[in-house]
Structure formats: structure tokens, C-alpha cells
Design an enzyme around this catalytic site. Structure first.
Site, PDB file in Angstrom:
ATOM      1  N   GLN A 100       0.866  -1.190   0.000  1.00 32.35           N
ATOM      2  CA  GLN A 100       0.000   0.000   0.000  1.00 32.35           C
ATOM      3  C   GLN A 100       0.891   1.225   0.000  1.00 32.35           C
ATOM      4  OE1 GLN A 100      -2.382   1.612   3.372  1.00 32.35           O
ATOM      5  NE2 GLN A 100      -4.150   1.282   2.047  1.00 32.35           N
ATOM      6  N   TYR A 172      -6.302  10.722   4.094  1.00 31.55           N
ATOM      7  CA  TYR A 172      -4.903  10.958   3.739  1.00 31.55           C
ATOM      8  C   TYR A 172      -4.812  11.596   2.345  1.00 31.55           C
ATOM      9  CZ  TYR A 172      -3.772   8.327   7.940  1.00 31.55           C
ATOM     10  OH  TYR A 172      -3.671   7.921   9.251  1.00 31.55           O
TER      11      TYR A 172
END
Ligand SMILES: Cc1cc2nc3c(=O)[nH]c(=O)nc-3n(C[C@H](O)[C@H](O)[C@H](O)COP(=O)(O)O)c2cc1C
Ligand code: SF4
Length: 375
Positions: A100, A172
Site C-alpha cells: 500500500q 490521507y
């Protein structure tokens, strides 16, 4: 529960079943973001647990994209060696692993930057939790960040990962560009959702250009920010359709951030009854109706029965879990062996504190119970 144990594939990524370990920051990086020896062993132990796919904890693609202590970095070629050891450890257990990759934007923590740098955001909007106001990124800095994602994806491929997952959730960096609350830009990266999608579209294009058409590129996407002025389900569905048309290989539908209203955070508390479980499966089902790529649902999944229902009803193609694998890394093996009791995780979130110890995330509740039992 036959469907969960079906062998499947996401493009070239062959999986032994439909269970996914959702990305989990595990506190296994050093001060510069290099994978620690303990980190390699942590992932080896996890991979022995029988899940089809592991998504690593978020790896920061630039030094000023780190949010958490002991987070793993993916911003320097020197980091490839440790990442390769991590991949080899997972593969030695016949499991697959996807990196990720993330930049945490306005949520970055400058105290943790391995090099000098500014906190960046799409706009100079004060982060509700940290109270920090990021520097609004210039178009040149946006291009730099797009290239940083591409470089991280290339490094991931070199290290032996089976794919990458863009982190487009939980407030984010990418999520900030998509959100009308965080992105107030007046240029071509801001405005309606078509323009707010531009940054993510450029990231996907740049990543695809370096990894090639056959390498799996997934995304974890917030299907709803659950916040005033944030990304709505309709906007996120638009993003999902664009991504699907532009070459994404699977979408994991998450939602919320630590700033979300009414407890709608990504890792919700007190999942006690079956009705509390799989709290984002209906949102995932909306994506499933709209796009042709595989859909992964995550959020509060605890019981084999619930997973079967989701897969049988076609709400999603894969079931991802995070906290259940912290308490029981071998959960899938247990279910496979016929013990179908639900995961023992009580969704209390004390494991966030455990990850801060930097020695591999673990279940605090389980540890306390074992200590009590000791004579
Ligand atoms: C300790 C911890 C670390 C996490 N780290 C990440 C992460 O790095 N990237 C991410 O996308 N989500 C992260 N999450 C969120 C989980 O992947 C997941 O979306 C959420 O916990 C809901 O799933 P669950 O109910 O199965 O835990 C984290 C959650 C926990 C508890
Ligand atoms: S501390 Fe243990 S029981 Fe609590 S959420 Fe984390 S894994 Fe589950």
C-alpha cells in the site's frame, strides 16, 4: 462456506481464497522507514495464517508523507532490499502481498520526517485533528508527488510485490484531493469532482506507465467521508467509474477518517452483533453495481456467516479484515479447519497503541488475558 475458499485471481494475481488482510500500519519500520528484521518475521508469521492476500501497512512515498511512528517508507531505492526480504518472507508461506503506497498530505507529522520538509496539502486547510495547516502544493510539487507514487510503485515491483494498492481513503493525501472540504484549489486540481479527481487520475496514469499493463494496481477508496463537506457516496462512485475505465484492477471500499462524525471512523468500535458487522458492505455493493472490476469490502467483518452472505449476495468479491488478524493471525486456518466461531477481536482499538511500540502490532487484550493466566 465454499465461496470464501474459492481460488480466484485479480488480473495476474492468483489468490488461494477470497480473504484479504486489509492494510495495517504495523510499526515495523525504523526511523528512516527501512523494514526492520522484526518486520520481516512479523510478515512471515502473518502469511502463515492462510489469508489469500496481504496488503502491507501504508508506505510513505516521500519523506514528508509519513504520519505514524515506525511507518515503513518507500521513497528511496536503498529501501528495496528490506522490502524484498518482506516479500520473500510472505511468498515463502505461499501467500501474496501488495504494497500500500501513500502520502499522508496534511496529516503528515513533521516530527517524524527523516529529512527536512514542509507539510503539504491540496489547500492550506487546517487539519481538524493535528491543528496543523499544510502548505498548499504548487503545480510543480503536485507533479513531484505524482512521480513519487510512480517511483514507489516501480520500487515495489522490483522488490517482488505482487501488486500495489494506492491509499485513497481515511483522509490521507489522495483522499484530501478528492474531498471538497480539504481541496479548495482554484486551479485545474480543484472545483467539482471531475477536477478534484485529476490528481488521482495522474497518479494512476504515472504508476501504470512504469509498472506496465499486467501488474496489478488496486486502490483503497473512501466511499464516503462521513464528514461535513467531504467526499459523498455519489462523488466516490464517480471516482470508482473513472478508475475502472482508466485501468484500476480492484477497488477496496472503505470510508471515514479519524475526524468523521458520529463514530463513522474507518475502524469502528464495539462490533458485537452480526448486525453491527460489515458496516460498509452496502456501500461496496453500490460500487459492485456500477463498475466491472473486483470489489473488496472492509470494515467490521467478524463472522464466516456474514462473509458468506456478502459473497453469495454479490455485494463484493473479497472480504478484507484488519483487527481480526491482529488478534488471530491464523483466523483463516481456524475457519478452514472447521471451527467457524467468529473472530475473537472485540474492536476496542487498543492495538493502535501497540503499533506505537515499534515491534510489530499486537493485540493488547489478548496479551493482558495471557498475563492474567500466567501463574
Ligand atoms: C492498527 C491499525 C492500523 C491500520 N493501518 C492502516 C493502513 O496502514 N492503511 C489503511 O488503509 N488502513 C489502515 N487501518 C484500517 C484498516 O485497514 C481497516 O480499514 C479498518 O480497521 C476496518 O477493518 P476491521 O474492522 O477489519 O479492522 C488500520 C487499522 C488499525 C486498527
Ligand atoms: S486490541 Fe485486540 S481486541 Fe482490541 S481491536 Fe485490537 S486486535 Fe481487536
Amino acid at each position: 462456506m465454499p465461496k470464501l475458499f474459492e481460488k480466484t485471481a485479480i488480473k495476474s494475481l492468483e489468490l488461494r481464497n477470497r480473504s484479504v488482510r486489509s492494510a495495517t500500519w504495523s510499526g515495523v519500520g525504523d526511523r528512516e522507514g527501512f523494514v526492520t528484521d522484526r518486520g520481516v518475521e512479523f510478515y512471515r508469521e502473518l502469511a502463515a495464517g492462510g489469508m489469500g492476500l496481504i496488503v502491507t501497512g501504508f508506505q510513505y512515498v516521500m519523506p514528508n508523507g509519513v504520519a505514524m511512528r515506525y511507518q515503513v517508507g518507500n521513497y528511496d531505492d536503498a529501501q528495496i532490499e528490506g522490502l524484498r526480504r518482506l516479500c520473500d518472507a510472505v511468498h515463502s508461506e505461499d501467500c501474496r502481498v501488495v504494497a500500500q503506497i501513500a502520502h499522508t498530505g496534511a496529516k503528515a507529522n513533521p516530527d517524524l520526517f527523516p529529512k527536512e520538509g514542509d507539510v503539504w496539502g491540496p489547500s492550506a486547510v487546517t487539519d481538524p485533528l493535528s491543528g496543523r495547516t499544510p502548505k498548499e502544493m504548487s503545480p510543480g510539487e503536485i507533479s513531484q508527488l505524482v512521480q513519487a507514487y510512480a517511483a514507489a510503485a516501480e520500487r515495489s515491483k522490483k522488490a517482488g510485490f505482487d501488486g500495489v494498492q494506492l491509499h485513497g481513503a481515511h483522509g490521507y493525501g489522495i483522499n484530501q484531493f478528492l474531498s471538497g472540504a480539504a481541496n479548495r484549489r482554484g486551479d485545474r486540481y480543484g472545483g467539482d469532482i471531475r477536477s478534484r479527481y485529476r490528481f488521482l487520475g495522474e497518479v494512476l496514469e504515472a504508476v501504470r506507465a512504469v509498472v506496465g499493463k499486467d501488474f496489478p494496481v488496486l486502490i483503497k477508496l473512501s466511499g464516503n467521508d462521513f464528514a461535513q463537506g467531504g467526499l459523498t457516496p455519489e462523488e466516490s462512485l464517480y471516482v470508482g467509474r473513472r478508475l475502472s475505465a482508466e485501468g484500476i484492477d480492484a477497488i477496496e471500499v472503505s470510508g471515514g477518517s479519524r475526524a468523521s462524525e458520529n463514530g463513522m471512523i474507518p475502524s469502528r468500535l464495539k462490533i458485537r452483533r452480526q448486525e453491527d458487522e460489515a458496516y460498509l458492505a452496502d456501500l461496496a455493493a453500490r460500487f459492485k453495481e456500477m463498475v466491472s472490476v473486483p470489489i473488496i469490502t472492509v470494515g467490521g467483518i467478524r463472522s464466516p456467516k456474514v462473509i458468506s452472505r456478502i459473497l453469495d449476495e454479490g455485494k463484493a468479491d473479497y472480504a478484507a479484515m484488519c483487527r481480526p488478524f491482529i488478534r488471530e493471525p491464523h483466523l483463516i486456518r481456524r475457519w478452514e479447519a472447521g471451527d467457524l466461531k467468529k473472530a475473537t477481536c472485540i474492536s476496542c482499538n487498543q492495538c493502535f497503541d501497540a503499533a506505537l511500540e515499534g515491534n510489530g502490532v499486537y493485540c493488547k487484550v489478548d496479551k493482558k488475558l495471557k498475563e492474567k493466566k500466567r501463574p
